[in-house]
Design a protein around this motif. Structure first.
Motif, PDB file in Angstrom:
ATOM      1  N   ASN A   1      28.439 -14.619 -44.524  1.00 40.75           N
ATOM      2  CA  ASN A   1      28.494 -13.292 -45.130  1.00 40.75           C
ATOM      3  C   ASN A   1      28.331 -12.268 -44.014  1.00 40.75           C
ATOM      4  O   ASN A   1      27.227 -12.051 -43.508  1.00 40.75           O
ATOM      5  CB  ASN A   1      27.387 -13.127 -46.180  1.00 40.75           C
ATOM      6  CG  ASN A   1      27.541 -11.852 -46.991  1.00 40.75           C
ATOM      7  OD1 ASN A   1      28.218 -10.914 -46.572  1.00 40.75           O
ATOM      8  ND2 ASN A   1      26.906 -11.810 -48.157  1.00 40.75           N
ATOM      9  N   THR A   2      29.413 -11.640 -43.620  1.00 37.10           N
ATOM     10  CA  THR A   2      29.355 -10.711 -42.481  1.00 37.10           C
ATOM     11  C   THR A   2      28.543  -9.460 -42.801  1.00 37.10           C
ATOM     12  O   THR A   2      28.109  -8.761 -41.881  1.00 37.10           O
ATOM     13  CB  THR A   2      30.773 -10.307 -42.034  1.00 37.10           C
ATOM     14  OG1 THR A   2      31.506  -9.811 -43.163  1.00 37.10           O
ATOM     15  CG2 THR A   2      31.507 -11.498 -41.457  1.00 37.10           C
ATOM     16  N   LEU A   3      28.313  -9.176 -44.083  1.00 40.18           N
ATOM     17  CA  LEU A   3      27.513  -8.007 -44.434  1.00 40.18           C
ATOM     18  C   LEU A   3      26.058  -8.152 -43.994  1.00 40.18           C
ATOM     19  O   LEU A   3      25.350  -7.162 -43.819  1.00 40.18           O
ATOM     20  CB  LEU A   3      27.564  -7.762 -45.948  1.00 40.18           C
ATOM     21  CG  LEU A   3      28.882  -7.238 -46.513  1.00 40.18           C
ATOM     22  CD1 LEU A   3      28.797  -7.135 -48.026  1.00 40.18           C
ATOM     23  CD2 LEU A   3      29.248  -5.884 -45.914  1.00 40.18           C
ATOM     24  N   THR A   4      25.589  -9.386 -43.823  1.00 43.79           N
ATOM     25  CA  THR A   4      24.189  -9.601 -43.439  1.00 43.79           C
ATOM     26  C   THR A   4      23.998  -9.733 -41.936  1.00 43.79           C
ATOM     27  O   THR A   4      22.859  -9.822 -41.466  1.00 43.79           O
ATOM     28  CB  THR A   4      23.635 -10.869 -44.122  1.00 43.79           C
ATOM     29  OG1 THR A   4      24.323 -12.028 -43.610  1.00 43.79           O
ATOM     30  CG2 THR A   4      23.803 -10.814 -45.631  1.00 43.79           C
ATOM     31  N   LEU A   5      25.082  -9.758 -41.173  1.00 44.00           N
ATOM     32  CA  LEU A   5      24.969  -9.942 -39.727  1.00 44.00           C
ATOM     33  C   LEU A   5      24.533  -8.649 -39.046  1.00 44.00           C
ATOM     34  O   LEU A   5      24.950  -7.554 -39.436  1.00 44.00           O
ATOM     35  CB  LEU A   5      26.298 -10.412 -39.141  1.00 44.00           C
ATOM     36  CG  LEU A   5      26.835 -11.757 -39.634  1.00 44.00           C
ATOM     37  CD1 LEU A   5      28.158 -12.079 -38.952  1.00 44.00           C
ATOM     38  CD2 LEU A   5      25.826 -12.873 -39.407  1.00 44.00           C
ATOM     39  N   SER A   6      23.717  -8.792 -38.033  1.00 42.54           N
ATOM     40  CA  SER A   6      23.283  -7.637 -37.257  1.00 42.54           C
ATOM     41  C   SER A   6      24.411  -7.162 -36.351  1.00 42.54           C
ATOM     42  O   SER A   6      25.414  -7.861 -36.143  1.00 42.54           O
ATOM     43  CB  SER A   6      22.075  -8.000 -36.401  1.00 42.54           C
ATOM     44  OG  SER A   6      22.448  -8.939 -35.393  1.00 42.54           O
ATOM     45  N   ARG A   7      24.224  -5.986 -35.785  1.00 34.32           N
ATOM     46  CA  ARG A   7      25.230  -5.457 -34.871  1.00 34.32           C
ATOM     47  C   ARG A   7      25.399  -6.387 -33.669  1.00 34.32           C
ATOM     48  O   ARG A   7      26.517  -6.619 -33.202  1.00 34.32           O
ATOM     49  CB  ARG A   7      24.837  -4.058 -34.415  1.00 34.32           C
ATOM     50  CG  ARG A   7      25.873  -3.411 -33.496  1.00 34.32           C
ATOM     51  CD  ARG A   7      25.400  -2.050 -33.011  1.00 34.32           C
ATOM     52  NE  ARG A   7      25.125  -1.163 -34.131  1.00 34.32           N
ATOM     53  CZ  ARG A   7      24.607   0.052 -33.983  1.00 34.32           C
ATOM     54  NH1 ARG A   7      24.292   0.483 -32.765  1.00 34.32           N
ATOM     55  NH2 ARG A   7      24.390   0.812 -35.030  1.00 34.32           N
ATOM     56  N   GLU A   8      24.296  -6.934 -33.184  1.00 31.95           N
ATOM     57  CA  GLU A   8      24.366  -7.834 -32.033  1.00 31.95           C
ATOM     58  C   GLU A   8      25.164  -9.088 -32.381  1.00 31.95           C
ATOM     59  O   GLU A   8      25.972  -9.570 -31.576  1.00 31.95           O
ATOM     60  CB  GLU A   8      22.957  -8.205 -31.578  1.00 31.95           C
ATOM     61  CG  GLU A   8      22.164  -7.057 -30.955  1.00 31.95           C
ATOM     62  CD  GLU A   8      21.671  -6.046 -31.988  1.00 31.95           C
ATOM     63  OE1 GLU A   8      21.362  -4.910 -31.596  1.00 31.95           O
ATOM     64  OE2 GLU A   8      21.612  -6.411 -33.195  1.00 31.95           O
ATOM     65  N   GLU A   9      24.933  -9.635 -33.588  1.00 25.69           N
ATOM     66  CA  GLU A   9      25.665 -10.834 -33.994  1.00 25.69           C
ATOM     67  C   GLU A   9      27.148 -10.542 -34.176  1.00 25.69           C
ATOM     68  O   GLU A   9      28.003 -11.377 -33.841  1.00 25.69           O
ATOM     69  CB  GLU A   9      25.068 -11.379 -35.289  1.00 25.69           C
ATOM     70  CG  GLU A   9      23.700 -12.022 -35.109  1.00 25.69           C
ATOM     71  CD  GLU A   9      23.096 -12.436 -36.438  1.00 25.69           C
ATOM     72  OE1 GLU A   9      22.745 -13.619 -36.567  1.00 25.69           O
ATOM     73  OE2 GLU A   9      22.984 -11.574 -37.334  1.00 25.69           O
ATOM     74  N   LEU A  10      27.457  -9.395 -34.707  1.00 20.55           N
ATOM     75  CA  LEU A  10      28.858  -9.031 -34.874  1.00 20.55           C
ATOM     76  C   LEU A  10      29.555  -8.918 -33.526  1.00 20.55           C
ATOM     77  O   LEU A  10      30.689  -9.390 -33.348  1.00 20.55           O
ATOM     78  CB  LEU A  10      28.972  -7.712 -35.646  1.00 20.55           C
ATOM     79  CG  LEU A  10      28.537  -7.753 -37.116  1.00 20.55           C
ATOM     80  CD1 LEU A  10      28.472  -6.350 -37.692  1.00 20.55           C
ATOM     81  CD2 LEU A  10      29.493  -8.609 -37.944  1.00 20.55           C
ATOM     82  N   GLU A  11      28.895  -8.297 -32.565  1.00 20.67           N
ATOM     83  CA  GLU A  11      29.478  -8.176 -31.232  1.00 20.67           C
ATOM     84  C   GLU A  11      29.633  -9.541 -30.574  1.00 20.67           C
ATOM     85  O   GLU A  11      30.636  -9.821 -29.908  1.00 20.67           O
ATOM     86  CB  GLU A  11      28.598  -7.271 -30.372  1.00 20.67           C
ATOM     87  CG  GLU A  11      28.609  -5.805 -30.822  1.00 20.67           C
ATOM     88  CD  GLU A  11      27.660  -4.953 -30.012  1.00 20.67           C
ATOM     89  OE1 GLU A  11      26.905  -5.524 -29.183  1.00 20.67           O
ATOM     90  OE2 GLU A  11      27.652  -3.712 -30.198  1.00 20.67           O
TER      91      GLU A  11
END
Length: 644
Positions: free
Chosen positions: A609-619
């Motif tokens: 679920n990408t909505l729960t990922l932090s900015r660092e994890e998304l990067e």
């Protein structure tokens, strides 16, 4: 949508990082589509709940509510429409009359039983009944101000009684609707003179518009009323049985930002706008629910109508109606989570390997695609990011758009590399289950014997390389009947019985299929468990309900035990639910993976679920916050199966 609300950096940051409430607004679930008779260009609901369709000059009524079976009623005399068909088609509250705007300057009022009627020469765009003898009409000239006027349908056609209620709308006419208390909602359909924008919707209280009518003093749209929201083209307004406001249309001629969906705005959000003066934020999942059932069209423009008797919400475009029904309750059984994938950038993983068990792990993905993969080009990049990140060896898709099957292997090769082997299951409309594997497939079948029912059971033996694996695995991909009703529960139970019957066949010499002893079996897909727990218990325990048809019950694992429900969670929140994807806290676990744990070394899994990922994890992963939300209403579910 106009530019009244610009997404400032602070707002964007809030949208990316704010926690999502458990109270997300998910009032309906798409149930089915329905072919309307003829070239349908008008649709409304009769007081008894039946759909009435205007197709050309002909009327068709539903044989009974919810059947989508139609019979001819008769023809409308003197109906000559513009090139876009009639502007509106509205049945009076008592069902005695219907009103038609012919899109050429004439409004017809007809008796439903006799089909006799008469025509007023009046401008119009949309209309809504304000009682059984008064019709509120929106109208205007392109480039000028639009208005709302009230027509007494019993007045003379030579000298019609009309009263202007609202004037000075700074753009084209839009939709119009009355809520349960008689408050009037209308909007700006296309910005010209302003200052309101395309999609601006305002509310005018019942007291205010009645005063304007009585005193012959119109309300000014731009200066009066309560600003509710700025969305789409403020078209096809109406209210469902719960008091939520539906909105259709499109901003394709404006900024082009609001296209390809219809919206439902929560009653409490409307009340907040009225009481506190806080307009509805269209990116807030607690306030607004978006729908886009036509996955073959990237620029759909929907009309909507709510059926107060069946409580269905119907979206329609062209000759197809899409039926939404009130959202379902979650299943009764909540098993524990049994494992989670390692915290690793998965797209670096090579096929057949995992960080813990190099060379002996198979990564399997199950995902209901909502018909969007490949068929919706606007989502190509999001699908590419997700699949690259997860890097599965085998995929089992539900609601794969069957006509896109000839493009699938090439698309997967482009995203993930290597050659892909495919097998498509039984078609259900334009959709089907689809198995895609890096390794060859054999013993494929679209269904079991006896047949499982709707959508079948898509099966295949994955021929794994002997150099790395000592066993092949047998997959059973499913998409069971949705929704909670006695009939649908029976459909799911039949499918569950068929699954166990197939496993008994696998474990018993002879019959339709024979596999080597201790071949791992994985059953995965969209189970749609709701209502009766029987189908879920059957799949886990092997207890068949209809033994006369499907044979005796059997413990499904090779050691005589139950199947194991993997039940992995979101790596961030631990949430094991997979629907809906529009929130960081989905509350229904439709998507599952069951397997024979007695003959494998181990298994771990993950809900992405990408909505729960932090900015660092998304990067780190290359994913975007909205990826899983936009690609499907289901979240992808992954299993790392460690084999001997």
């Amino acid at each position: 949508m106009g530019n009244r609300f610009c997404l400032t950096p602070l707002l964007i940051l809030w949208l990316m990082t704010a926690p999502v409430s458990a109270e997300d607004f998910i009032p309906y679930t798409f149930e089915t589509d329905c072919t309307l008779p003829g070239k349908a260009n008008g649709l409304d609901i009769l007081p008894d709940g039946r759909i009435l369709v205007l197709a050309g000059n002909d009327l068709f009524s539903e044989s009974a509510p919810g059947t989508c079976e139609f019979k001819a009623v008769g023809s409308v005399k003197g109906l000559e429409t513009g090139s876009y068909g009639p502007a509106f088609f509205r049945i009076s509250p008592d069902g005695r009359y219907f009103a038609i705007g012919n899109n050429k300057g004439r409004i017809g009022i007809f008796n439903f039983k006799s089909l006799e009627g008469r025509w007023f020469s009046l401008p119009h765009f949309d209309a809504a009944w304000a009682g059984n003898s008064l019709l509120a009409v929106t109208a205007g000239k392109f480039g000028g101000y639009a208005q709302v006027y009230l027509l007494n349908v019993n007045s003379s056609i030579q000298a019609p009684e009309i009263s202007t209620l609202i004037s000075g709308i700074g753009g084209a006419s839009a939709g119009i609707a009355f809520d349960g208390k008689g408050n009037l909602y209308t909007g700006n359909g296309f910005e010209s003179l302003g200052p309101s924008h395309t999609g601006t919707i305002k509310r005018f209280s019942s007291t205010a518009w009645h005063r304007a009518w009585k005193n012959a003093t119109p309300l000014n749209f731009e200066k009066e009323g309560t600003f509710i929201v700025d969305i789409l083209s403020a078209g096809f307004l109406g209210f469902d049985a719960s008091g939520n406001l539906h909105v259709g249309g499109s901003d394709k001629f404006g900024e082009g930002l609001d296209v390809n969906f219809a919206a439902l705005i929560r009653k409490s959000a409307l009340e907040r706008a009225v009481k506190e003066g806080i307009p509805v934020e269209i990116h807030d999942p607690e306030a607004l629910f978006r729908m886009d059932p036509d996955t073959q069209n990237a620029v759909s423009e929907y009309r909507l109508i709510a059926n107060p008797l069946t409580r269905e919400l119907i979206l329609w475009t062209g000759s197809t109606a899409y039926v939404y029904r009130p959202g379902q309750k979650k299943g009764l059984i909540e098993p524990r989570a049994t494992g989670d994938l390692p915290d690793k950038q998965d797209r670096t993983r090579k096929p057949g390997n995992s960080p813990d068990n190099p060379g002996r792990t198979l990564r399997i993905l199950t995902w209901n695609l909502s018909g969007n993969f490949i068929s919706n080009a606007g989502l190509d990049k999001a699908f590419e990011r997700i699949l690259s990140h997860l890097s599965p060896d085998v995929m089992v898709f539900q609601e794969f758009t069957a006509p896109m099957g000839n493009k699938l292997a090439q698309r997967l090769e482009k995203i993930l590399g290597r050659t892909w082997h495919l097998f498509g299951g039984m078609k259900s409309g334009i959709y089907q289950n689809m198995i895609a594997s890096r390794y060859p497939l054999s013993m494929t079948a679209e269904d079991t014997l006896p047949p499982s029912g709707i959508r079948g059971v898509t099966t295949a033996l994955i021929d794994l390389p002997d150099s790395r694996f000592t066993k092949d695995i047998y997959l059973m991909g499913i998409h069971l009947q949705c929704c909670d009703s006695p009939e649908f529960n029976k459909e799911r139970q039949r499918s569950a019985d068929a699954l166990i019957s197939r496993i008994r066949d696998i474990k018993t010499a002879g019959g339709h299929i024979d596999l080597p002893v201790n071949t791992p079996v994985v059953i995965l897909g969209d189970f749609n468990f709701t209502g009766s727990p029987g189908p879920e218990l059957t799949i886990q325990s092997g207890k068949i309900s209809d033994e006369d048809l499907f044979g005796p019950s059997i413990r499904p694992d090779w050691d005589g035990s139950n199947l194991t429900d993997l039940a992995p969670g979101d790596r961030v929140s631990g949430n094991i639910h997979t629907w809906p994807s529009s929130t960081g806290k989905p509350h229904i676990r439709y998507d599952r993976i069951f397997y024979t744990d007695a003959v494998v070394v181990g298994a771990k899994g993950r809900v992405l679920n990408t909505l729960t990922l932090s900015r660092e994890e998304l990067e780190k992963t290359g994913l975007k916050k909205e990826d899983t939300q936009m690609t499907s209403d289901h979240l992808p579910l992954v299993m790392d199966l460690v084999l001997p």
